[in-house]
Design a protein around this motif. Structure first.
Motif, PDB file in Angstrom:
ATOM      1  N   THR A   8       0.980  -1.119   0.029  1.00 17.36           N
ATOM      2  CA  THR A   8      -0.072  -0.131   0.153  1.00 17.36           C
ATOM      3  C   THR A   8       0.954   1.217   0.042  1.00 17.36           C
ATOM      4  OG1 THR A   8      -0.184   0.039   2.506  1.00 17.36           O
ATOM      5  CG2 THR A   8      -1.915  -1.273   1.129  1.00 17.36           C
ATOM      6  N   GLY A   9       2.147   1.244   0.421  1.00 13.51           N
ATOM      7  CA  GLY A   9       3.054   2.322   0.666  1.00 13.51           C
ATOM      8  C   GLY A   9       2.767   3.117   1.828  1.00 13.51           C
ATOM      9  N   THR A  10       2.029   2.555   2.680  1.00 16.17           N
ATOM     10  CA  THR A  10       1.504   3.312   3.737  1.00 16.17           C
ATOM     11  C   THR A  10       2.847   3.137   4.797  1.00 16.17           C
ATOM     12  OG1 THR A  10       0.419   1.543   4.769  1.00 16.17           O
ATOM     13  CG2 THR A  10      -0.963   3.089   3.509  1.00 16.17           C
ATOM     14  N   ASN A  11       3.474   2.199   4.705  1.00  9.72           N
ATOM     15  CA  ASN A  11       4.632   2.005   5.719  1.00  9.72           C
ATOM     16  C   ASN A  11       4.205   1.360   7.116  1.00  9.72           C
ATOM     17  OD1 ASN A  11       6.678   2.929   4.076  1.00  9.72           O
ATOM     18  ND2 ASN A  11       6.910   4.835   5.113  1.00  9.72           N
ATOM     19  N   ALA A  12       2.842   0.820   7.014  1.00  9.31           N
ATOM     20  CA  ALA A  12       2.331   0.165   8.167  1.00  9.31           C
ATOM     21  C   ALA A  12       2.409  -1.510   7.956  1.00  9.31           C
ATOM     22  CB  ALA A  12       0.924   0.744   8.407  1.00  9.31           C
ATOM     23  N   PRO A  13       3.342  -2.067   8.763  1.00  7.76           N
ATOM     24  CA  PRO A  13       3.430  -3.506   8.587  1.00  7.76           C
ATOM     25  C   PRO A  13       2.412  -4.196   8.740  1.00  7.76           C
ATOM     26  CG  PRO A  13       5.271  -2.773   9.900  1.00  7.76           C
ATOM     27  CD  PRO A  13       4.060  -1.810   9.869  1.00  7.76           C
ATOM     28  N   HIS A  14       2.187  -5.070   7.636  1.00  5.69           N
ATOM     29  CA  HIS A  14       0.731  -6.090   7.859  1.00  5.69           C
ATOM     30  C   HIS A  14       0.964  -7.338   7.064  1.00  5.69           C
ATOM     31  CE1 HIS A  14       0.107  -5.228   3.500  1.00  5.69           C
ATOM     32  NE2 HIS A  14       0.459  -4.065   3.841  1.00  5.69           N
ATOM     33  N   ASP A  15       0.189  -8.240   6.950  1.00  4.64           N
ATOM     34  CA  ASP A  15       0.384  -9.739   6.504  1.00  4.64           C
ATOM     35  C   ASP A  15      -0.285  -9.773   5.265  1.00  4.64           C
ATOM     36  OD1 ASP A  15       1.811 -10.657   8.424  1.00  4.64           O
ATOM     37  OD2 ASP A  15       0.081 -11.009   9.987  1.00  4.64           O
ATOM     38  N   GLY A  16      -0.475  -8.763   4.319  1.00  6.51           N
ATOM     39  CA  GLY A  16      -1.333  -8.654   3.214  1.00  6.51           C
ATOM     40  C   GLY A  16      -0.694  -9.640   2.359  1.00  6.51           C
ATOM     41  N   LYS A  88      15.803   4.945  -5.317  1.00  9.23           N
ATOM     42  CA  LYS A  88      15.574   3.466  -6.054  1.00  9.23           C
ATOM     43  C   LYS A  88      15.844   2.324  -5.090  1.00  9.23           C
ATOM     44  CE  LYS A  88      18.399   4.561  -9.226  1.00  9.23           C
ATOM     45  NZ  LYS A  88      18.763   6.064  -8.827  1.00  9.23           N
ATOM     46  N   SER A  89      16.987   2.409  -4.442  1.00 14.09           N
ATOM     47  CA  SER A  89      17.441   1.427  -3.414  1.00 14.09           C
ATOM     48  C   SER A  89      16.528   1.216  -2.376  1.00 14.09           C
ATOM     49  CB  SER A  89      18.882   1.297  -3.218  1.00 14.09           C
ATOM     50  OG  SER A  89      19.192   2.717  -2.697  1.00 14.09           O
ATOM     51  N   SER A  90      16.072   2.414  -1.689  1.00 14.10           N
ATOM     52  CA  SER A  90      15.167   2.291  -0.659  1.00 14.10           C
ATOM     53  C   SER A  90      13.840   1.585  -0.688  1.00 14.10           C
ATOM     54  CB  SER A  90      14.898   3.849  -0.076  1.00 14.10           C
ATOM     55  OG  SER A  90      15.868   4.402   0.151  1.00 14.10           O
ATOM     56  N   LEU A  91      13.366   1.441  -2.008  1.00 17.45           N
ATOM     57  CA  LEU A  91      12.134   0.929  -2.094  1.00 17.45           C
ATOM     58  C   LEU A  91      11.886  -0.425  -1.546  1.00 17.45           C
ATOM     59  CD1 LEU A  91       9.252   0.823  -3.477  1.00 17.45           C
ATOM     60  CD2 LEU A  91      10.372   0.210  -5.820  1.00 17.45           C
ATOM     61  N   VAL A  92      12.957  -1.219  -1.866  1.00 16.09           N
ATOM     62  CA  VAL A  92      12.884  -2.735  -1.659  1.00 16.09           C
ATOM     63  C   VAL A  92      12.674  -2.747   0.178  1.00 16.09           C
ATOM     64  CG1 VAL A  92      15.359  -2.983  -1.616  1.00 16.09           C
ATOM     65  CG2 VAL A  92      13.932  -5.075  -1.893  1.00 16.09           C
ATOM     66  N   TYR A  93      13.639  -1.915   0.788  1.00  7.11           N
ATOM     67  CA  TYR A  93      13.457  -1.834   2.321  1.00  7.11           C
ATOM     68  C   TYR A  93      12.090  -1.657   2.682  1.00  7.11           C
ATOM     69  CZ  TYR A  93      18.402  -2.269   1.974  1.00  7.11           C
ATOM     70  OH  TYR A  93      19.755  -2.739   1.660  1.00  7.11           O
ATOM     71  N   ALA A  94      11.381  -0.578   2.004  1.00  8.65           N
ATOM     72  CA  ALA A  94       9.992  -0.243   2.550  1.00  8.65           C
ATOM     73  C   ALA A  94       9.120  -1.271   2.213  1.00  8.65           C
ATOM     74  CB  ALA A  94       9.627   0.964   1.660  1.00  8.65           C
ATOM     75  N   VAL A  95       9.096  -1.930   1.161  1.00  8.54           N
ATOM     76  CA  VAL A  95       8.287  -3.067   0.610  1.00  8.54           C
ATOM     77  C   VAL A  95       8.438  -4.283   1.605  1.00  8.54           C
ATOM     78  CG1 VAL A  95       7.478  -4.764  -1.175  1.00  8.54           C
ATOM     79  CG2 VAL A  95       8.114  -2.486  -1.662  1.00  8.54           C
ATOM     80  N   ALA A  96       9.976  -4.701   1.853  1.00 10.04           N
ATOM     81  CA  ALA A  96      10.244  -5.725   2.832  1.00 10.04           C
ATOM     82  C   ALA A  96       9.505  -5.498   4.224  1.00 10.04           C
ATOM     83  CB  ALA A  96      11.352  -5.860   2.817  1.00 10.04           C
ATOM     84  N   ARG A  97       9.503  -4.274   4.765  1.00 16.38           N
ATOM     85  CA  ARG A  97       9.195  -3.996   6.030  1.00 16.38           C
ATOM     86  C   ARG A  97       7.705  -3.920   6.118  1.00 16.38           C
ATOM     87  NH1 ARG A  97       7.172   0.828   8.595  1.00 16.38           N
ATOM     88  NH2 ARG A  97       7.789   0.697  10.768  1.00 16.38           N
ATOM     89  N   GLU A  98       6.785  -3.463   4.936  1.00 22.01           N
ATOM     90  CA  GLU A  98       5.446  -3.481   5.037  1.00 22.01           C
ATOM     91  C   GLU A  98       5.125  -4.786   5.336  1.00 22.01           C
ATOM     92  OE1 GLU A  98       1.666  -2.073   2.494  1.00 22.01           O
ATOM     93  OE2 GLU A  98       3.418  -0.530   2.457  1.00 22.01           O
ATOM     94  N   LEU A  99       5.519  -5.581   4.256  1.00 21.48           N
ATOM     95  CA  LEU A  99       4.951  -7.041   3.830  1.00 21.48           C
ATOM     96  C   LEU A  99       5.454  -8.071   4.752  1.00 21.48           C
ATOM     97  CD1 LEU A  99       4.536  -6.833  -0.030  1.00 21.48           C
ATOM     98  CD2 LEU A  99       2.805  -6.326   1.843  1.00 21.48           C
ATOM     99  N   ARG A 100       6.609  -7.625   5.638  1.00 24.84           N
ATOM    100  CA  ARG A 100       7.034  -8.461   6.651  1.00 24.84           C
ATOM    101  C   ARG A 100       7.832  -9.569   5.774  1.00 24.84           C
ATOM    102  NH1 ARG A 100       1.804  -8.335  10.783  1.00 24.84           N
ATOM    103  NH2 ARG A 100       2.544  -6.664  11.915  1.00 24.84           N
ATOM    104  N   LEU A 101       8.669  -9.251   4.880  1.00 27.17           N
ATOM    105  CA  LEU A 101       9.442 -10.256   4.087  1.00 27.17           C
ATOM    106  C   LEU A 101      10.739 -10.726   4.863  1.00 27.17           C
ATOM    107  CD1 LEU A 101       8.586  -8.835   0.325  1.00 27.17           C
ATOM    108  CD2 LEU A 101       7.231 -10.323   1.765  1.00 27.17           C
ATOM    109  N   GLY A 102      11.057 -10.120   5.861  1.00 32.37           N
ATOM    110  CA  GLY A 102      12.229 -10.538   6.572  1.00 32.37           C
ATOM    111  C   GLY A 102      13.517  -9.748   5.711  1.00 32.37           C
ATOM    112  N   PRO A 103      14.715  -9.944   6.406  1.00 32.13           N
ATOM    113  CA  PRO A 103      15.903  -9.257   6.187  1.00 32.13           C
ATOM    114  C   PRO A 103      16.143  -8.990   4.365  1.00 32.13           C
ATOM    115  CG  PRO A 103      16.465 -10.800   7.825  1.00 32.13           C
ATOM    116  CD  PRO A 103      15.023 -11.300   7.189  1.00 32.13           C
ATOM    117  N   VAL A 104      16.417  -7.995   3.984  1.00 29.33           N
ATOM    118  CA  VAL A 104      16.737  -7.865   2.484  1.00 29.33           C
ATOM    119  C   VAL A 104      17.999  -8.262   2.224  1.00 29.33           C
ATOM    120  CG1 VAL A 104      16.974  -6.087   0.799  1.00 29.33           C
ATOM    121  CG2 VAL A 104      15.095  -5.751   2.320  1.00 29.33           C
ATOM    122  N   LEU A 105      18.059  -9.297   1.078  1.00 29.95           N
ATOM    123  CA  LEU A 105      19.304  -9.691   0.367  1.00 29.95           C
ATOM    124  C   LEU A 105      19.688  -8.608  -0.443  1.00 29.95           C
ATOM    125  CD1 LEU A 105      17.893 -13.247   0.001  1.00 29.95           C
ATOM    126  CD2 LEU A 105      19.823 -12.739   1.683  1.00 29.95           C
TER     127      LEU A 105
END
Length: 353
Positions: A8-16, A88-105
């Motif tokens: 969603t881009g809201t930066n609120a972590p969830h299990d979507g 550009k490189s910050s996007l993946v960290y935001a997505v991983a945090r919101e969707l709880r994908l774990g540490p970014v490789l």
């Protein structure tokens, strides 16, 4: 039930991510044995202040949200292009945090990077050394006691003790949930790397020839190999690695070169533009709080200067931070801001937001 948007881009972590629909039939993978994703704090570098701050303060545009979701739904890599300093490189960290994908490789690309570097590394010299140590320990006089031989050394002559999966190789493990992978500055690579990536990203699998050969010597053909980030040993069966949930892969490019059509066809492409005054105010608000009158003046000056050359948003943030924390007079602040916001042809900058 599927939900758009998952991100969603809201930066609120969830299990979507759990509501992501099944992949298209041509992007379904069945790798195994199934692995649980690592804990979010398992990789200490992934929870460094810099990476955490990037994830918490990233501000996504509407186009970014739509194309991130397209990449997630289609199980395709996301190629993010744009000028330096556009996040550009910050996007993946935001997505991983919101969707709880774990540490970014993270795989940082240089002109010497090869596909092999991203998949795994093998150190034959350390294996040779281990074999010599083992042989020396076993070559003791017959009948020698424990006080002469010393404690038994662990047998580390197996190939798996001298292999380590790289960031791309780890992302393609059969995790139950997608991992997040950043392939940073792909345009710095050798000309062959994008083409070399095609088959791996299309098939979601790769082979480790050293383990394929060694599998003949083990009962079930399974080796345990350290993964990138945490170093946790994971099972690899007969040298074959195939994903279960296709990872969320972000490739970044400064737009300094063109990519082969076959490579572009397999990616979802997001082109980031320079932020406008409203977006810049949102970025400043996320990092430093509500912009005051002088900060808004600096935003306007920053936008004026970008019309004559490339600037990075972190240059603006640096100037506003010093304006708030120093006791300099306005004239000195203006002079300092000019020095902190040179065009990027004069000073190299990196993405921080």
């Amino acid at each position: 039930m599927p939900l758009w948007p998952v991100y969603t881009g809201t930066n609120a972590p969830h299990d979507g991510i759990e509501r992501l629909p099944p992949p298209p039939p041509w992007r379904a993978f069945d790798g195994g044995p199934l692995l649980d994703p690592p804990d979010a704090t398992a990789d200490r570098s992934a929870v460094s202040p810099d990476r955490v701050h990037r994830a918490e303060t990233y501000r996504a545009t509407e186009d970014t949200v739509q194309l991130v979701n397209a990449a997630l739904y289609l199980r395709r890599p996301l190629l993010v292009t744009g000028p330096p300093g556009t996040g550009k490189s910050s996007l993946v960290y935001a997505v991983a945090r919101e969707l709880r994908l774990g540490p970014v490789l993270r795989w940082n690309i240089t002109s010497r990077s090869t596909l092999h570097d991203g998949l795994y590394s093998y150190d034959p010299l350390s294996r040779l050394y281990a074999a010599r140590q083992q042989a020396a320990h076993q070559a003791v006089p017959q009948g020698a006691g424990p006080e002469e031989t010393g404690p038994a050394a662990p047998d580390e002559t197996g190939i798996e003790h001298h292999l380590r999966l790289g960031p791309l190789g780890t992302a393609l493990l059969p995790y139950a949930r997608p991992r997040a992978l950043l392939i940073d500055e792909i345009d710095k690579s050798d000309l062959d790397l994008p083409n070399d990536l095609l088959n791996v990203l299309e098939e979601g699998q790769y082979q480790i020839p050293e383990l394929v050969r060694a599998a003949r010597l083990t009962p079930d053909g399974t080796a345990r190999v350290p993964a990138d980030g945490t170093g946790e040993a994971v099972p690899v069966v007969r040298g074959q690695v195939r994903c279960r949930a296709f990872p969320f892969v972000v490739l970044t490019s400064n737009g300094e070169r063109e990519f082969p059509p076959a490579f572009l066809r397999r990616c979802v492409t997001l082109r980031l533009r320079r932020p406008d005054d409203r977006h810049l105010a949102d970025i400043v608000r996320a990092h430093l709080g509500e912009p005051d009158a002088y900060a808004r003046e600096l935003i306007g000056r920053f936008l004026d200067r970008t019309s004559a050359g490339d600037l990075a948003t972190d240059q603006l943030l640096n100037a506003i931070y010093l304006a708030r924390t120093s006791n300099l007079d306005t004239g000195s602040l203006d002079q300092l801001a000019e020095q902190l916001m040179p065009h990027l042809g004069q000073s190299a900058q990196t993405d921080v937001f």
